[in-house]
Motif scaffolding. Structure first.
Motif, mmCIF file in Angstrom:
data_model
loop_
_atom_site.group_PDB
_atom_site.id
_atom_site.type_symbol
_atom_site.label_atom_id
_atom_site.label_comp_id
_atom_site.label_asym_id
_atom_site.label_seq_id
_atom_site.Cartn_x
_atom_site.Cartn_y
_atom_site.Cartn_z
ATOM 1 N N ARG A 4 -11.645 7.665 8.922
ATOM 2 C CA ARG A 4 -11.307 6.323 8.469
ATOM 3 C C ARG A 4 -9.798 6.201 8.365
ATOM 4 N NH1 ARG A 4 -15.566 3.399 9.604
ATOM 5 N NH2 ARG A 4 -17.435 4.274 8.724
ATOM 6 N N LYS A 5 -9.284 5.048 8.756
ATOM 7 C CA LYS A 5 -7.839 4.822 8.730
ATOM 8 C C LYS A 5 -7.506 3.907 7.549
ATOM 9 C CE LYS A 5 -6.081 4.164 12.768
ATOM 10 N NZ LYS A 5 -5.594 3.544 14.022
ATOM 11 N N ILE A 6 -6.586 4.389 6.694
ATOM 12 C CA ILE A 6 -6.187 3.654 5.494
ATOM 13 C C ILE A 6 -4.695 3.358 5.562
ATOM 14 C CG2 ILE A 6 -6.016 3.738 2.975
ATOM 15 C CD1 ILE A 6 -8.418 5.648 3.001
ATOM 16 N N LEU A 7 -4.337 2.113 5.282
ATOM 17 C CA LEU A 7 -2.938 1.698 5.199
ATOM 18 C C LEU A 7 -2.575 1.543 3.729
ATOM 19 C CD1 LEU A 7 -0.229 0.630 6.255
ATOM 20 C CD2 LEU A 7 -1.344 -1.604 6.555
ATOM 21 N N GLY A 27 -9.276 14.059 4.266
ATOM 22 C CA GLY A 27 -9.664 13.875 5.653
ATOM 23 C C GLY A 27 -9.423 12.492 6.230
ATOM 24 N N TYR A 28 -8.772 11.613 5.480
ATOM 25 C CA TYR A 28 -8.489 10.277 5.996
ATOM 26 C C TYR A 28 -7.219 10.268 6.834
ATOM 27 C CZ TYR A 28 -11.937 8.678 2.612
ATOM 28 O OH TYR A 28 -13.096 8.505 1.904
ATOM 29 N N LYS A 29 -7.159 9.380 7.804
ATOM 30 C CA LYS A 29 -5.926 9.138 8.544
ATOM 31 C C LYS A 29 -5.180 8.072 7.761
ATOM 32 C CE LYS A 29 -4.142 7.564 12.996
ATOM 33 N NZ LYS A 29 -3.006 8.417 12.998
ATOM 34 N N VAL A 30 -3.927 8.352 7.409
ATOM 35 C CA VAL A 30 -3.180 7.472 6.517
ATOM 36 C C VAL A 30 -1.927 6.930 7.205
ATOM 37 C CG1 VAL A 30 -1.964 7.329 4.312
ATOM 38 C CG2 VAL A 30 -4.011 8.755 4.505
ATOM 39 N N LEU A 31 -1.752 5.628 7.083
ATOM 40 C CA LEU A 31 -0.527 4.953 7.513
ATOM 41 C C LEU A 31 0.142 4.418 6.252
ATOM 42 C CD1 LEU A 31 -2.080 2.849 10.394
ATOM 43 C CD2 LEU A 31 -0.809 4.974 10.622
ATOM 44 N N THR A 32 1.469 4.309 6.261
ATOM 45 C CA THR A 32 2.162 3.797 5.087
ATOM 46 C C THR A 32 3.144 2.701 5.480
ATOM 47 O OG1 THR A 32 3.923 5.467 5.207
ATOM 48 C CG2 THR A 32 1.997 5.998 3.845
ATOM 49 N N ALA A 33 3.369 1.795 4.525
ATOM 50 C CA ALA A 33 4.357 0.734 4.682
ATOM 51 C C ALA A 33 5.066 0.550 3.349
ATOM 52 C CB ALA A 33 3.684 -0.573 5.108
ATOM 53 N N GLY A 34 6.361 0.247 3.419
ATOM 54 C CA GLY A 34 7.166 0.106 2.214
ATOM 55 C C GLY A 34 7.260 -1.303 1.677
ATOM 56 N N ASP A 35 6.739 -2.274 2.431
ATOM 57 C CA ASP A 35 6.748 -3.657 1.949
ATOM 58 C C ASP A 35 5.728 -4.482 2.733
ATOM 59 O OD1 ASP A 35 7.990 -4.748 4.378
ATOM 60 O OD2 ASP A 35 9.866 -3.906 3.643
ATOM 61 N N GLY A 36 5.556 -5.730 2.301
ATOM 62 C CA GLY A 36 4.560 -6.595 2.927
ATOM 63 C C GLY A 36 4.834 -6.886 4.390
ATOM 64 N N GLN A 37 6.088 -7.077 4.740
ATOM 65 C CA GLN A 37 6.441 -7.364 6.132
ATOM 66 C C GLN A 37 6.093 -6.186 7.046
ATOM 67 O OE1 GLN A 37 7.415 -10.398 7.250
ATOM 68 N NE2 GLN A 37 7.094 -9.496 9.267
ATOM 69 N N VAL A 50 -9.169 0.199 5.656
ATOM 70 C CA VAL A 50 -8.871 -0.180 4.269
ATOM 71 C C VAL A 50 -7.362 -0.341 4.115
ATOM 72 C CG1 VAL A 50 -8.955 0.595 1.851
ATOM 73 C CG2 VAL A 50 -10.868 1.084 3.375
ATOM 74 N N VAL A 51 -6.958 -1.338 3.316
ATOM 75 C CA VAL A 51 -5.551 -1.493 2.950
ATOM 76 C C VAL A 51 -5.451 -1.396 1.437
ATOM 77 C CG1 VAL A 51 -3.529 -3.005 2.968
ATOM 78 C CG2 VAL A 51 -5.094 -3.002 4.922
ATOM 79 N N LEU A 52 -4.636 -0.447 0.957
ATOM 80 C CA LEU A 52 -4.306 -0.355 -0.469
ATOM 81 C C LEU A 52 -2.968 -1.052 -0.624
ATOM 82 C CD1 LEU A 52 -5.202 3.371 -1.221
ATOM 83 C CD2 LEU A 52 -6.584 1.346 -1.655
ATOM 84 N N LEU A 53 -2.966 -2.206 -1.284
ATOM 85 C CA LEU A 53 -1.817 -3.096 -1.272
ATOM 86 C C LEU A 53 -1.260 -3.297 -2.669
ATOM 87 C CD1 LEU A 53 -0.138 -5.093 0.472
ATOM 88 C CD2 LEU A 53 -1.951 -6.769 0.086
ATOM 89 N N ASP A 54 -0.010 -2.873 -2.875
ATOM 90 C CA ASP A 54 0.690 -3.129 -4.132
ATOM 91 C C ASP A 54 0.924 -4.632 -4.232
ATOM 92 O OD1 ASP A 54 2.206 -2.941 -6.445
ATOM 93 O OD2 ASP A 54 3.970 -2.098 -5.453
ATOM 94 N N ILE A 55 0.785 -5.184 -5.418
ATOM 95 C CA ILE A 55 0.970 -6.618 -5.597
ATOM 96 C C ILE A 55 2.440 -6.962 -5.834
ATOM 97 C CG2 ILE A 55 0.386 -8.603 -7.062
ATOM 98 C CD1 ILE A 55 -1.907 -7.627 -5.271
#
Length: 67
Positions: A4-7, A27-37, A50-55
């Motif tokens: 599963r790929k999680i951002l 065992g998850y494939k993880v992508l990261t982003a530092g901001d909404g853009q 799945v996206v884990l999104l800071d508000i």
């Protein structure tokens, strides 16, 4: 088994690295982003499960990115 790929989107590097470490170790494939853009740019190129999104983030809040 399909990975599963999680951002993860968070402006705090410590949070990103910790969550990335935990999910990678499970065992998850993880992508990261530092901001909404950055999140939106990744989503244009990648299919994620799945996206884990800071508000609360500068520039663009998580709620703005979600719209």
């Amino acid at each position: 088994m399909l990975k599963r790929k999680i951002l993860i989107v968070d402006d705090e590097i410590e949070n990103l690295k910790y969550i990335e470490f935990v999910l990678n170790s499970k065992g998850y494939k993880v992508l990261t982003a530092g901001d909404g853009q950055e999140c939106l740019e990744i989503l244009k190129k990648e299919d994620v499960d799945v996206v884990l999104l800071d508000i609360v983030m500068p520039k663009m809040t998580g709620l703005e990115a979600l719209e």
